[in-house]
Design an enzyme around this catalytic site. Structure first.
Site, PDB file in Angstrom:
ATOM      1  N   ALA A 288      37.561   4.340  54.629  1.00  0.00           N
ATOM      2  CA  ALA A 288      38.496   5.315  55.199  1.00  0.00           C
ATOM      3  C   ALA A 288      38.508   6.605  54.389  1.00  0.00           C
ATOM      4  O   ALA A 288      38.472   7.706  54.952  1.00  0.00           O
ATOM      5  CB  ALA A 288      39.904   4.715  55.268  1.00  0.00           C
TER       6      ALA A 288
ATOM      7  N   GLU B 102      39.237   7.064  42.878  1.00  0.00           N
ATOM      8  CA  GLU B 102      38.975   5.643  43.126  1.00  0.00           C
ATOM      9  C   GLU B 102      39.257   4.834  41.861  1.00  0.00           C
ATOM     10  O   GLU B 102      38.773   5.169  40.774  1.00  0.00           O
ATOM     11  CB  GLU B 102      37.526   5.447  43.574  1.00  0.00           C
ATOM     12  CG  GLU B 102      37.035   4.021  43.626  1.00  0.00           C
ATOM     13  CD  GLU B 102      37.869   3.107  44.500  1.00  0.00           C
ATOM     14  OE1 GLU B 102      38.076   1.944  44.114  1.00  0.00           O
ATOM     15  OE2 GLU B 102      38.325   3.560  45.571  1.00  0.00           O
TER      16      GLU B 102
ATOM     17  N   GLU C  35      31.499  -7.531  61.232  1.00  0.00           N
ATOM     18  CA  GLU C  35      31.083  -7.684  62.616  1.00  0.00           C
ATOM     19  C   GLU C  35      31.399  -6.386  63.352  1.00  0.00           C
ATOM     20  O   GLU C  35      32.542  -5.953  63.393  1.00  0.00           O
ATOM     21  CB  GLU C  35      31.826  -8.854  63.263  1.00  0.00           C
ATOM     22  CG  GLU C  35      31.524 -10.192  62.604  1.00  0.00           C
ATOM     23  CD  GLU C  35      32.506 -11.280  62.993  1.00  0.00           C
ATOM     24  OE1 GLU C  35      32.192 -12.455  62.766  1.00  0.00           O
ATOM     25  OE2 GLU C  35      33.591 -10.945  63.520  1.00  0.00           O
TER      26      GLU C  35
ATOM     27  N   TYR D  46      44.359  -7.448  69.678  1.00  0.00           N
ATOM     28  CA  TYR D  46      42.990  -7.955  69.666  1.00  0.00           C
ATOM     29  C   TYR D  46      42.553  -8.412  71.051  1.00  0.00           C
ATOM     30  O   TYR D  46      41.433  -8.127  71.494  1.00  0.00           O
ATOM     31  CB  TYR D  46      42.864  -9.102  68.665  1.00  0.00           C
ATOM     32  CG  TYR D  46      42.286  -8.678  67.329  1.00  0.00           C
ATOM     33  CD1 TYR D  46      40.969  -8.975  66.994  1.00  0.00           C
ATOM     34  CD2 TYR D  46      43.054  -7.975  66.408  1.00  0.00           C
ATOM     35  CE1 TYR D  46      40.437  -8.594  65.770  1.00  0.00           C
ATOM     36  CE2 TYR D  46      42.532  -7.586  65.183  1.00  0.00           C
ATOM     37  CZ  TYR D  46      41.210  -7.895  64.870  1.00  0.00           C
ATOM     38  OH  TYR D  46      40.684  -7.505  63.655  1.00  0.00           O
TER      39      TYR D  46
ATOM     40  N   VAL E  82      45.955   6.038  41.120  1.00  0.00           N
ATOM     41  CA  VAL E  82      47.082   6.891  41.502  1.00  0.00           C
ATOM     42  C   VAL E  82      48.340   6.028  41.548  1.00  0.00           C
ATOM     43  O   VAL E  82      48.358   4.976  42.188  1.00  0.00           O
ATOM     44  CB  VAL E  82      46.827   7.570  42.853  1.00  0.00           C
ATOM     45  CG1 VAL E  82      48.034   8.403  43.274  1.00  0.00           C
ATOM     46  CG2 VAL E  82      45.571   8.446  42.770  1.00  0.00           C
TER      47      VAL E  82
ATOM     48  N   SER F 205      45.613  -2.572  50.416  1.00  0.00           N
ATOM     49  CA  SER F 205      44.209  -2.969  50.348  1.00  0.00           C
ATOM     50  C   SER F 205      44.082  -4.466  50.575  1.00  0.00           C
ATOM     51  O   SER F 205      44.800  -5.256  49.959  1.00  0.00           O
ATOM     52  CB  SER F 205      43.605  -2.625  48.987  1.00  0.00           C
ATOM     53  OG  SER F 205      42.349  -3.243  48.803  1.00  0.00           O
TER      54      SER F 205
ATOM     55  N   THR G  64      38.952  -4.005  60.836  1.00  0.00           N
ATOM     56  CA  THR G  64      37.687  -3.535  61.394  1.00  0.00           C
ATOM     57  C   THR G  64      37.269  -2.247  60.692  1.00  0.00           C
ATOM     58  O   THR G  64      38.111  -1.465  60.234  1.00  0.00           O
ATOM     59  CB  THR G  64      37.795  -3.244  62.902  1.00  0.00           C
ATOM     60  OG1 THR G  64      38.755  -2.193  63.123  1.00  0.00           O
ATOM     61  CG2 THR G  64      38.205  -4.479  63.688  1.00  0.00           C
TER      62      THR G  64
ATOM     63  N   SER H 196      39.356   1.855  60.025  1.00  0.00           N
ATOM     64  CA  SER H 196      39.300   2.731  58.856  1.00  0.00           C
ATOM     65  C   SER H 196      38.824   4.123  59.236  1.00  0.00           C
ATOM     66  O   SER H 196      39.412   5.139  58.826  1.00  0.00           O
ATOM     67  CB  SER H 196      38.364   2.127  57.798  1.00  0.00           C
ATOM     68  OG  SER H 196      38.896   0.951  57.244  1.00  0.00           O
TER      69      SER H 196
END
Length: 608
Positions: A33, A56, A82, A201, A250, A292, A508, A512
């Protein structure tokens, strides 16, 4: 920001907003993302690449798009990705990112070529009884009651599902079906997960119902997702001049919420343990990956279980979200997602083979040579009678560019990691890599007197415990996830699996990238539209195909009420084309008279 319903704007290069030349951006999180946001800032908003900084916490890029290790100590993958044709935003991004494998091609070109030459199919979607194919694996085995529950859930308003679980809205009839076995092992759903997410879904992936039994609708990259997706994107961004800063955690984003606006004014962080930060000016944008699914992932090895680490400390992405959310209710409620890791965790393991025994076993079960370079399992093979509900995957080999030709890399996971195994009488989460391999080999049908030696000497297996891996599926209310751009936000947006965008589905790669595109287009005023979420649920052709699949080919008589409603319309042709009815001329395919009207009405009631 608006959505496009066609490809009219799909390849448009929008003019850069007039006032972006002096702007800059801070992106918190170097996962897919975050990197996608940087790419859209450059490609579509015209921001100077060197004015974009990605902060990061780890020493690598890609977040959950991982792939590491080596041939000696074992390759490492926490999960697979997938993908499918209807990931509009993902492919929109990667059409612009150069392939590292094919000169002059994009990553999209590369993925298309790989899947065109070697399309996905599963030779054995489910198995049981120590290496035997599941007898009814070619059927979804849904009762009429279960089918009606699926339709009811799809039609229910999300507000009515707030806080509810899948078990609250789908009965034992549904849970006993092959549909649920295939669905949950493909998407990692548990009965205690969110009914809202299950509804999304079912609606978003109605077309995937056609591929549940053989996975032919899926698309895969040539190598693992780190080398095939993350590295090309990170390489392109770095070549453009984007600044990557690793080891930066952060800890807070200060937001001024007065006057009806929300303005990020300061970033606090720990730079390799040292406190630092920056004040934000009026032309600085902030994009935050809040939450996360791979936070606190911990590896074990062949002789050591993976530790369970659920601590949320300063510098954790969960604590960052908590600090931001404390400033305004519009920033969501992180504890709904990270508050109970017993319901959001499971274990995976990567198997690196050491000799020919396990590759031969894979070949015997799948009928495919794992050294062929072609699709092997085409997605997960689920062991239906496994106490851990174990599934296993062997992707195209080599799965890593540096993998020796004699090695095969397999990936295993179990949705029930806290219950004893069938051969190894221990919970999966307490097992070493060798013990997990034993359990797998038992279910693969290896003779009992060969299991232990094959597990000890035939593979190196690295388990990984992921306490938050399905945190995004936890039961929630609509306001628990912040909007990608909260109402009134001037320069702050959220990215990733724990933000809210209508109709699309978390867990998925598409989600993102979609949130990144929406964030950049909204804050920067990009005039090009964002592609709409796949609308298969609104396509009568797709609905009829899915209905036929849900019925396992059982047809409805085309007489009585159905005949009255559809006679002389296009629906007649569609019902026959997709195999939902016996012949519309009043006779079945074998020439027998159709049942009477009362029977027909009964079939209509059970049609879905």
């Amino acid at each position: 920001m608006r959505y496009a319903h066609s490809n009219y704007e799909a390849f448009v290069q929008p003019p850069a907003p007039q006032d972006m030349a002096g702007w800059s951006a801070w992106i918190v999180g170097g996962g897919l993302a975050g990197m996608a946001a940087a790419a859209f800032l450059i490609r579509d908003a015209g921001m100077t690449p060197s004015a974009i900084t990605i902060l990061e916490a780890s020493d690598s890029d890609g977040g959950a798009l991982d792939g590491a290790g080596n041939a000696e100590t074992g390759w490492l993958i926490r999960g697979g990705r997938e993908m499918e044709e209807q990931f509009q935003c993902l492919w929109d991004l990667y059409r612009s990112i150069p392939s590292l494998e094919i000169p002059g091609a994009s990553v999209l070109d590369e993925v298309w070529q790989v899947n065109q030459a070697d399309p996905s199919t599963s030779p054995i979607r489910a198995m049981c009884n120590q290496g035997q194919p599941l007898a009814d694996r070619d059927r979804l085995t849904l009762t009429g009651k279960a089918r009606r529950e699926i339709i009811t859930l799809i039609l229910t308003d999300e507000d009515e599902l707030a806080g509810k679980t899948i078990a609250d809205v789908l009965s034992g009839d549904f849970m006993a079906s092959n549909f649920w076995l295939f669905w949950r092992s493909m998407f990692a759903f548990e009965t205690w997960h969110s009914a809202i997410e299950m509804k999304r879904y079912l609606a978003r992936f109605v077309h995937q119902i056609l591929g549940l039994k053989d996975l032919h609708t899926l698309k895969f990259t040539r190598y693992n997702q780190q080398e095939s997706l993350s590295q090309p994107l990170a390489t392109w961004l770095a070549d453009q001049g984007v600044v990557f800063r690793h080891g930066v955690k952060v800890t807070n984003v200060a937001v001024d919420v007065s006057g009806g606006k929300k303005v990020a004014t300061h970033l606090d962080w720990l730079d390799n343990g040292a406190s630092a930060g920056v004040d934000l000016g009026p032309e600085e944008l902030v994009f935050v990956t809040n939450g996360s699914m791979v936070e606190n992932s911990r590896w074990g090895d062949h002789h050591t279980p993976a530790p369970i680490d659920t601590a949320i400390e300063e510098g954790s992405i969960w604590q960052l979200w908590r600090n931001i959310a404390a400033q305004d209710s519009a920033f969501g409620n992180q504890d709904v997602f990270c508050g109970d890791t017993t319901k959001s965790r499971w274990l995976s393991a990567t198997v690196t083979t050491r000799d020919a025994r396990i590759p031969e076993l894979v070949k015997r079960i799948t009928g495919r040579d794992p050294f062929s370079g072609k699709i092997i399992t085409g997605g997960p093979v689920t062991i239906a009678d496994s106490s851990w509900l174990m599934s296993w995957v062997v992707s195209r080999q080599p799965h890593f560019k540096g993998q020796p030709e004699s090695q095969v890399v397999a990936w295993l996971y179990g949705l029930f990691s806290d219950v004893p195994g069938d051969y190894v009488k221990k919970p999966m989460q307490d097992c070493t890599g060798e013990e997990i391999t034993r359990e797998w080999l038992f279910h693969m049908g290896v003779p009992m007197d060969q299991i232990d030696d094959m597990a000890a000497t035939g593979a190196t297996t690295r388990p990984c415990m992921m306490p938050f891996i399905t945190a995004q599926f936890m039961p929630r209310a609509p306001a628990d996830r912040p909007n990608v751009v909260p109402d009134g936000s001037v320069n702050l947006a959220f990215l990733g699996q724990f933000t809210e965008t209508p109709r699309d589905t978390v867990f998925t790669t598409e989600y993102s990238v979609r949130t990144a595109m929406e964030a950049v287009y909204t804050l920067c005023g990009v005039r090009r539209a964002v592609p709409e979420v796949s609308g298969g649920i609104f396509d009568v052709r797709m609905l009829l195909q899915a209905a036929a699949e849900l019925r396992d080919g059982e047809k409805v008589p085309a007489s009585g009420l159905i005949r009255h409603l559809t006679h002389g319309t296009e629906i007649d042709d569609l019902l026959e084309r997709y195999g939902l009815v016996w012949g519309v001329n009043g006779m079945s395919a074998i020439g027998k008279q159709q049942p009477n009207t009362d029977v027909a009405r009964a079939h209509v009631h059970d049609a879905y």
